[in-house]
Design a protein around this motif. Sequence first.
Motif, mmCIF file in Angstrom:
data_model
loop_
_atom_site.group_PDB
_atom_site.id
_atom_site.type_symbol
_atom_site.label_atom_id
_atom_site.label_comp_id
_atom_site.label_asym_id
_atom_site.label_seq_id
_atom_site.Cartn_x
_atom_site.Cartn_y
_atom_site.Cartn_z
ATOM 1 N N GLY A 91 41.473 43.804 43.702
ATOM 2 C CA GLY A 91 42.101 43.268 44.900
ATOM 3 C C GLY A 91 41.716 41.844 45.235
ATOM 4 O O GLY A 91 42.379 41.196 46.050
ATOM 5 N N SER A 92 40.649 41.333 44.621
ATOM 6 C CA SER A 92 40.205 39.970 44.954
ATOM 7 C C SER A 92 41.204 38.904 44.502
ATOM 8 O O SER A 92 41.144 37.765 44.980
ATOM 9 N N ILE A 93 42.109 39.259 43.612
ATOM 10 C CA ILE A 93 43.136 38.314 43.180
ATOM 11 C C ILE A 93 43.979 37.843 44.362
ATOM 12 O O ILE A 93 44.574 36.774 44.329
ATOM 13 N N PHE A 94 43.987 38.631 45.449
ATOM 14 C CA PHE A 94 44.747 38.268 46.651
ATOM 15 C C PHE A 94 43.904 37.526 47.692
ATOM 16 O O PHE A 94 44.421 37.108 48.717
ATOM 17 N N HIS A 95 42.612 37.373 47.420
ATOM 18 C CA HIS A 95 41.708 36.818 48.436
ATOM 19 C C HIS A 95 41.317 35.369 48.207
ATOM 20 O O HIS A 95 40.900 34.695 49.153
ATOM 21 N N VAL A 96 41.400 34.898 46.986
ATOM 22 C CA VAL A 96 40.881 33.564 46.656
ATOM 23 C C VAL A 96 41.963 32.797 45.891
ATOM 24 O O VAL A 96 42.614 33.357 45.014
ATOM 25 N N ARG A 107 46.980 48.410 48.253
ATOM 26 C CA ARG A 107 46.661 48.213 49.680
ATOM 27 C C ARG A 107 46.338 46.733 49.955
ATOM 28 O O ARG A 107 46.816 46.146 50.936
ATOM 29 N N GLU A 108 45.526 46.134 49.084
ATOM 30 C CA GLU A 108 45.198 44.722 49.245
ATOM 31 C C GLU A 108 46.458 43.857 49.137
ATOM 32 O O GLU A 108 46.629 42.881 49.878
ATOM 33 N N ALA A 109 47.325 44.229 48.201
ATOM 34 C CA ALA A 109 48.574 43.472 48.035
ATOM 35 C C ALA A 109 49.428 43.553 49.294
ATOM 36 O O ALA A 109 49.983 42.547 49.757
ATOM 37 N N VAL A 165 50.495 54.928 41.606
ATOM 38 C CA VAL A 165 51.175 53.942 42.452
ATOM 39 C C VAL A 165 51.010 52.545 41.856
ATOM 40 O O VAL A 165 49.918 52.137 41.452
ATOM 41 N N VAL A 166 52.132 51.822 41.785
ATOM 42 C CA VAL A 166 52.157 50.470 41.226
ATOM 43 C C VAL A 166 53.048 49.602 42.110
ATOM 44 O O VAL A 166 54.120 50.035 42.537
ATOM 45 N N ALA A 167 52.596 48.385 42.387
ATOM 46 C CA ALA A 167 53.407 47.427 43.137
ATOM 47 C C ALA A 167 53.832 46.296 42.222
ATOM 48 O O ALA A 167 53.093 45.884 41.318
ATOM 49 N N VAL A 168 55.037 45.809 42.420
ATOM 50 C CA VAL A 168 55.515 44.601 41.751
ATOM 51 C C VAL A 168 55.352 43.454 42.747
ATOM 52 O O VAL A 168 55.866 43.517 43.868
ATOM 53 N N CYS A 169 54.609 42.433 42.344
ATOM 54 C CA CYS A 169 54.274 41.331 43.254
ATOM 55 C C CYS A 169 54.670 39.990 42.656
ATOM 56 O O CYS A 169 54.788 39.844 41.437
ATOM 57 N N SER A 170 54.831 38.998 43.518
ATOM 58 C CA SER A 170 55.020 37.620 43.077
ATOM 59 C C SER A 170 53.701 37.073 42.560
ATOM 60 O O SER A 170 52.632 37.429 43.063
ATOM 61 N N LEU A 171 53.763 36.208 41.553
ATOM 62 C CA LEU A 171 52.557 35.605 41.000
ATOM 63 C C LEU A 171 51.775 34.880 42.097
ATOM 64 O O LEU A 171 52.364 34.324 43.030
ATOM 65 N N VAL A 172 50.465 34.886 41.960
ATOM 66 C CA VAL A 172 49.613 34.330 43.016
ATOM 67 C C VAL A 172 48.987 32.989 42.647
ATOM 68 O O VAL A 172 48.224 32.432 43.439
ATOM 69 N N ASP A 173 49.275 32.454 41.447
ATOM 70 C CA ASP A 173 48.616 31.206 41.063
ATOM 71 C C ASP A 173 49.065 30.064 41.976
ATOM 72 O O ASP A 173 50.183 30.020 42.471
ATOM 73 N N THR A 174 48.133 29.127 42.164
ATOM 74 C CA THR A 174 48.287 28.040 43.125
ATOM 75 C C THR A 174 48.107 26.701 42.413
ATOM 76 O O THR A 174 47.255 26.587 41.526
ATOM 77 N N ASN A 234 47.290 39.412 34.009
ATOM 78 C CA ASN A 234 47.199 40.474 32.999
ATOM 79 C C ASN A 234 46.771 41.769 33.693
ATOM 80 O O ASN A 234 45.859 41.746 34.536
ATOM 81 N N PRO A 235 47.404 42.903 33.388
ATOM 82 C CA PRO A 235 47.060 44.143 34.103
ATOM 83 C C PRO A 235 45.571 44.479 34.116
ATOM 84 O O PRO A 235 45.047 44.943 35.132
ATOM 85 N N LYS A 236 44.876 44.248 33.004
ATOM 86 C CA LYS A 236 43.444 44.550 32.963
ATOM 87 C C LYS A 236 42.657 43.588 33.853
ATOM 88 O O LYS A 236 41.682 43.990 34.499
ATOM 89 N N ALA A 237 43.071 42.330 33.890
ATOM 90 C CA ALA A 237 42.398 41.368 34.758
ATOM 91 C C ALA A 237 42.636 41.708 36.225
ATOM 92 O O ALA A 237 41.719 41.647 37.048
ATOM 93 N N VAL A 238 43.865 42.083 36.555
ATOM 94 C CA VAL A 238 44.180 42.462 37.934
ATOM 95 C C VAL A 238 43.339 43.655 38.355
ATOM 96 O O VAL A 238 42.766 43.684 39.450
ATOM 97 N N ARG A 239 43.242 44.645 37.478
ATOM 98 C CA ARG A 239 42.460 45.841 37.803
ATOM 99 C C ARG A 239 40.981 45.497 37.982
ATOM 100 O O ARG A 239 40.326 45.980 38.909
ATOM 101 N N ALA A 240 40.450 44.626 37.114
ATOM 102 C CA ALA A 240 39.035 44.252 37.212
ATOM 103 C C ALA A 240 38.743 43.431 38.463
ATOM 104 O O ALA A 240 37.610 43.413 38.944
#
Length: 272
Positions: free
Chosen positions: A166-171, A41-43, A97-106, A157-163
């Motif tokens: 959703g904040s991986i998309f916010h900052v 949902r966040e993605a 449910v799983v989404a495939v997303c583009s990397l978010v690093d900046t 990393n899947p475990k980092a994304v899960r931990a």
Amino acid sequence: MASPGLLTAQSVRIKQARRLATRAFRRKTGRFLVEGPQAVREALEHRELVLEVYAEPAVATRHRDLRDLAEAAGVPWFEVNRAAAEALSETVTSQGVVAVCSLVDTPLDQAVRRTAKLVAAGVQVRDPGNVGTLIRTADAAGADAVVLSSESVDPHNPKAVRASVGSIFHVPIAVDVDIAAAAKSWRDQGLQVLAADGYGSSDLDSCIEDGTLTRPTVWLFGNEAHGLPDGFDAIVDRSVKVPIYGRAESLNLATAAAICLYASARAQRRTG
């Protein structure tokens, strides 16, 4: 037997998506996996990042908003059977449910802008759960960016994304950063560099009382077992320990990060 129209664990798409569990394939393709209704949902709120969604049929019923968001964004939605969902999952029980997303690093200069007031930097952080929690904590504390050294685990990393929940998309997140080299440019931007260190020469209470934490700050958090590498004392403005009033020997990385980031956030907000 698979239901007609459902992708299976043997489907080419599923096999390709499964390979995103490895860092090398993520870097090669520029993609990563996001698992679970909340994270997906966040993605989807950042629709330009989501390339496709794989979901069991029941997900569209239980979480109709996900299907609606995907349709509004024009994101392909593929229904999969249970075996395929489990093949894509890093958890014991797939959430379906799983989404495939583009990397978010900046890039670093875009992540840590001249207007930055609070930044969390992980140095040689090896546990993906800690990286995800650091991102989540930084997001909650209102930090402007998260920076990870080249020796730290991949935030995708899947475990980092899960931990990160959703904040991986916010900052904004910068990865593979030479922290020692970056420290000089941060100071040129007017940021002080503080190291969270259980043996620090300053303590957090004194930094709160003397106004140190009101200044724009980059906090450095070191490796879970060894802390910051040798020589880092020379690149920081202060090494700061969180005072321990009880009998605990130390605090873990995630807890120390939460205390330090929130102390800075509170001090900065009180001074406007």
